[in-house]
Scaffold this motif. Sequence first.
Motif: not given
Length: 83
Positions: A15, A19, A27-28, A31, A34
């Motif tokens: 992840p 990112a 998206q960051t 990540a 996750s």
Amino acid sequence: MNLLLFLLILTLCLPLYAAWLKEDIWQTMLAFASLATKTAILILVVSVVRDDWMIGIVGVLILSVGNAALMLLAHVLKRLEML
């Protein structure tokens, strides 16, 4: 068991790499969510291997409370975009 731990550590990098490629804030944040979940699972595996329940409690707390703060941050960022 060492192979399982190595694979879990290797999956922690995926992840972060995703990112790093994207500039999108969502998206960051996904990540990092996750990453937090995988780190908590890794902590739980280590606590089972060492037979140490105190470490396991920390892993459970990270799983239950850690992502809540990230979701609050996502909500604040969504509200700021609306303004």
